[in-house]
Motif scaffolding. Structure first.
Motif, mmCIF file in Angstrom:
data_model
loop_
_atom_site.group_PDB
_atom_site.id
_atom_site.type_symbol
_atom_site.label_atom_id
_atom_site.label_comp_id
_atom_site.label_asym_id
_atom_site.label_seq_id
_atom_site.Cartn_x
_atom_site.Cartn_y
_atom_site.Cartn_z
ATOM 1 N N ASN A 24 49.076 38.546 10.812
ATOM 2 C CA ASN A 24 49.618 39.001 9.524
ATOM 3 C C ASN A 24 49.315 40.497 9.379
ATOM 4 O O ASN A 24 48.540 40.917 8.525
ATOM 5 N N PRO A 25 49.938 41.306 10.241
ATOM 6 C CA PRO A 25 49.582 42.728 10.271
ATOM 7 C C PRO A 25 50.274 43.512 9.163
ATOM 8 O O PRO A 25 51.281 43.068 8.603
ATOM 9 N N LEU B 100 42.274 46.140 15.521
ATOM 10 C CA LEU B 100 43.322 46.754 16.331
ATOM 11 C C LEU B 100 42.748 47.502 17.527
ATOM 12 O O LEU B 100 43.289 47.438 18.634
ATOM 13 N N TYR C 78 41.206 45.500 9.604
ATOM 14 C CA TYR C 78 42.337 45.361 10.513
ATOM 15 C C TYR C 78 42.333 46.480 11.565
ATOM 16 O O TYR C 78 42.573 46.218 12.756
ATOM 17 N N LEU D 101 44.529 41.076 6.499
ATOM 18 C CA LEU D 101 45.388 41.686 7.508
ATOM 19 C C LEU D 101 44.820 41.392 8.891
ATOM 20 O O LEU D 101 43.668 41.735 9.190
ATOM 21 N N THR D 102 45.613 40.745 9.711
ATOM 22 C CA THR D 102 45.190 40.362 11.055
ATOM 23 C C THR D 102 46.339 40.596 12.025
ATOM 24 O O THR D 102 47.442 41.021 11.629
ATOM 25 N N ALA D 103 46.096 40.276 13.284
ATOM 26 C CA ALA D 103 47.152 40.403 14.284
ATOM 27 C C ALA D 103 48.322 39.486 13.978
ATOM 28 O O ALA D 103 49.472 39.791 14.299
ATOM 29 N N THR E 160 51.289 53.389 9.150
ATOM 30 C CA THR E 160 51.037 51.987 8.830
ATOM 31 C C THR E 160 50.630 51.845 7.372
ATOM 32 O O THR E 160 49.973 52.729 6.805
ATOM 33 N N LYS F 238 54.105 48.670 10.444
ATOM 34 C CA LYS F 238 53.774 49.826 11.285
ATOM 35 C C LYS F 238 55.043 50.400 11.882
ATOM 36 O O LYS F 238 55.923 49.678 12.328
#
Length: 598
Positions: free
Chosen positions: A480-481, A168, A164, A476-478, A463, A484
């Motif tokens: 499903n982050p 980012l 992730y 974990l992705t943009a 985070t 933070k």
């Protein structure tokens, strides 16, 4: 003219300048006064008109009406200058235009992943007759379990976080330039001398830069300058942990009140464990309370308060600490995917509530004095890394990073992050955790940004994956982050802290008595250089003071122009009278003569 002369004189003087906003605000009544004079002249025009001198009134009106119009314009101009001064770099709530910034470096300091829990003080059997999960239940060998390595489930989470962070920053400009090992970015990676920290570093890199093999530098005898940076309990003799009086001062020293504050959680854990069922001579009460009566039920709430100075126990043994051990263990069970966490007796919501005990224990253990002793070196090192980036020269032998690095990756413990939180007076919130929880594989990151005009800014965030993301090892992705929190360093007053201000805050926040050489000497030299510069420049407000002087000069020039305009209007009016331009209607003159002869 007087204000201009005074401003220029003060600007050359060695006395501290007055606040620029005060000087600007003092200018605001001047155009209002001019506006009042203009309105007075307008009223006089109306009286002249009523007597019949229309042409003269018209000429005077041209002069009178100019004053309030100019005054209003001057008022708006001066007000806009006040606003502009308020929006200048470094002012309250001001962030630079993001489109003008590019990312120069990221310092990413991560806690290790989910590990097996430490056994409670006195052993499990002294608290409960119930069976606790075995090493096999955690997917570990007994040796791995006893040494608090990452759990089998915990090993899966860390690469997801690494991937992730790669996503980012992929488009930030920090990737694309290969290092000597063929990696797509230049980085330095350091881990504390604890196997779970080294494990976490390797697993994070597997997700962050899977295409290359990065060397992990371990802070031990082979790299002694990094030991006080990454350790959470480095033994520096010139700096002490909090003593008992200081510890008591963090909450007032009222121990019964402290236990009462958390009594619902303490008693809930007590009721789950049922320590009263443990044989009397084996119970934790018999171990901690001399001559504990045989006919009295053991309870966590009865255990005494005893200062011991151990940071990981909140500086003292107490009902709060004894109960917190199980809250942390049950949270690790949940995060590691164990099916029967907390003996299957508590809900997820209740688990989060109970975990607050552990967070509070960590807060006491990372108090101001402990944070100085164990965190000053870390914060000083972070500043040193940024100094190298900003000024493009080595800063200290205590900062072994290579020049040109884009990332600095550090792997250590939750307490390390909390030390920085205390020193910089930060707060963060991770979804489903309580305030300032330093979760497994969570990280505090310092981003160094560069503007188009070569100014630098620092932005800080924390985070961590949420408990649910960790339990189910969600990708974990943009979309499903992880959770933070961007934080404001309070003296900076905005999320993008000007680098000069950040440097001053760091140097003001750490005690050099708590920093080891060689970094200590280089930080002291930097502080002396800044102090000398501030003395010669008249302080941090010198730039704003110069702006104020310029504004006063501009306003004085406007006042002079307004005066010249008034004189010109008077001159034109006089010429109009002499040359007959102000003749009135003949019928009106005849009427006036007839009235005069009556």
């Amino acid at each position: 003219s007087l204000s201009l002369s005074l401003s220029l004189s003060l600007s050359r003087a060695s006395v501290p300048p007055p606040p620029p906003r005060l000087l600007l605000l003092l200018l605001l009544p001047l155009p209002l006064l001019a506006s009042g004079v203009g309105r007075s002249r307008a009223r006089r025009r109306r009286r002249l008109s009523e007597r019949g001198s229309r042409r003269e009134a018209s000429a005077r009106w041209a002069m009178a009406s100019a004053a309030p119009g100019a005054a209003r314009w001057a008022l708006l101009f001066s007000a806009s200058l006040v606003v502009a001064e308020g929006l200048a770099p470094g002012a309250v709530g001001n962030d630079p235009d993001p489109s003008s910034l590019s990312l120069a470096h990221v310092i990413y300091m991560s806690r290790h992943g989910v590990r097996s829990p430490y056994p409670p003080d006195g052993g499990y059997s002294s608290y409960s007759t119930k069976s606790f999960p075995s090493a096999a239940d955690w997917g570990m060998t007994q040796e791995e379990y006893d040494q608090q390595h990452l759990t089998a489930h915990g090993k899966k989470l860390v690469p997801l976080m690494g991937a992730y962070i790669r996503e980012l920053y992929e488009g930030s400009g920090l990737f694309g330039e290969s290092d000597r090992n063929g990696c797509p970015t230049k980085l330095s990676c350091y881990a504390d001398d604890s196997f779970r920290d080294h494990q976490t570093a390797r697993l994070f890199l597997d997700g962050f830069v899977p295409e290359c093999d990065v060397e992990i530098l371990v802070a031990n005898g082979s790299l002694p300058v990094m030991e006080p940076v990454l350790s959470d309990h480095y033994n520096i003799t010139t700096c002490k942990v909090a003593n008992e009086a200081q510890m008591n001062g963090t909450f007032g020293g009222n121990f019964p009140a402290l236990s009462k504050l958390y009594s619902p959680q303490i008693m809930r854990i007590n009721n789950i464990l049922e320590p009263q069922l443990v044989r009397h001579n084996e119970s934790i009460c018999s171990q901690k309370i001399p001559n504990f009566p045989v006919d009295k039920n053991c309870s966590l709430y009865l255990l005494p308060f005893e200062y011991n100075g151990l940071y990981y126990q909140g500086m003292a043994l107490s009902p709060l600490y004894y109960a917190s051990q199980f809250a942390e263990a049950w949270m690790f069970q949940y995060l590691s995917g164990l099916p029967d966490w907390g003996f299957n007796l508590i809900s997820y919501t209740e688990l989060v509530s109970l975990y607050r005990l552990h967070i509070q224990v960590m807060a006491y253990g990372t108090n101001y004095w402990n944070s100085q002793r164990n965190g000053a070196q870390t914060l000083g090192y972070i500043l040193g890394v940024m100094e190298q980036i900003v000024f493009q020269r080595p800063f200290s032998e205590g900062v072994p990073n290579e020049m040109g690095d884009k990332f600095t990756l550090l792997f250590n413990h939750d307490t390390n992050a909390l030390y920085l939180k205390t020193l910089l007076n930060l707060d963060w919130l991770v979804e489903s955790f309580d305030l300032n929880s330093a979760s497994t594989a969570g990280a505090v990151a310092f981003e160094l940004w560069k503007s188009d005009d070569d100014e630098y800014y620092v932005r800080v965030y924390y985070t961590a994956a949420t408990p649910i993301q960790q339990r189910y090892n969600q990708t974990l992705t943009a979309s499903n982050p992880p959770s933070k929190s961007y934080m404001i360093i309070r003296p900076c007053q905005s999320s993008f802290c000007p680098y000069s201000k950040f440097r001053a805050v760091v140097l003001d926040s750490i005690s050099l008595d708590c920093v080891e050489q060689p970094l200590k000497g280089d930080l002291a030299e930097l502080q002396a250089t800044i102090d000398s510069s501030d003395s010669s420049d008249g302080g941090d407000d010198s730039g704003a003071w110069k702006i104020a002087v310029i504004v006063i000069a501009v306003m004085t020039g406007l006042a002079i122009l307004a005066g010249i305009s008034g004189l010109l209007c008077r001159y034109l009016t006089s010429q109009m009278s002499r040359e007959g331009w102000n003749s009135v209607n003949e019928d009106d003159e005849e009427k006036e003569r007839n009235l005069a002869n009556m």
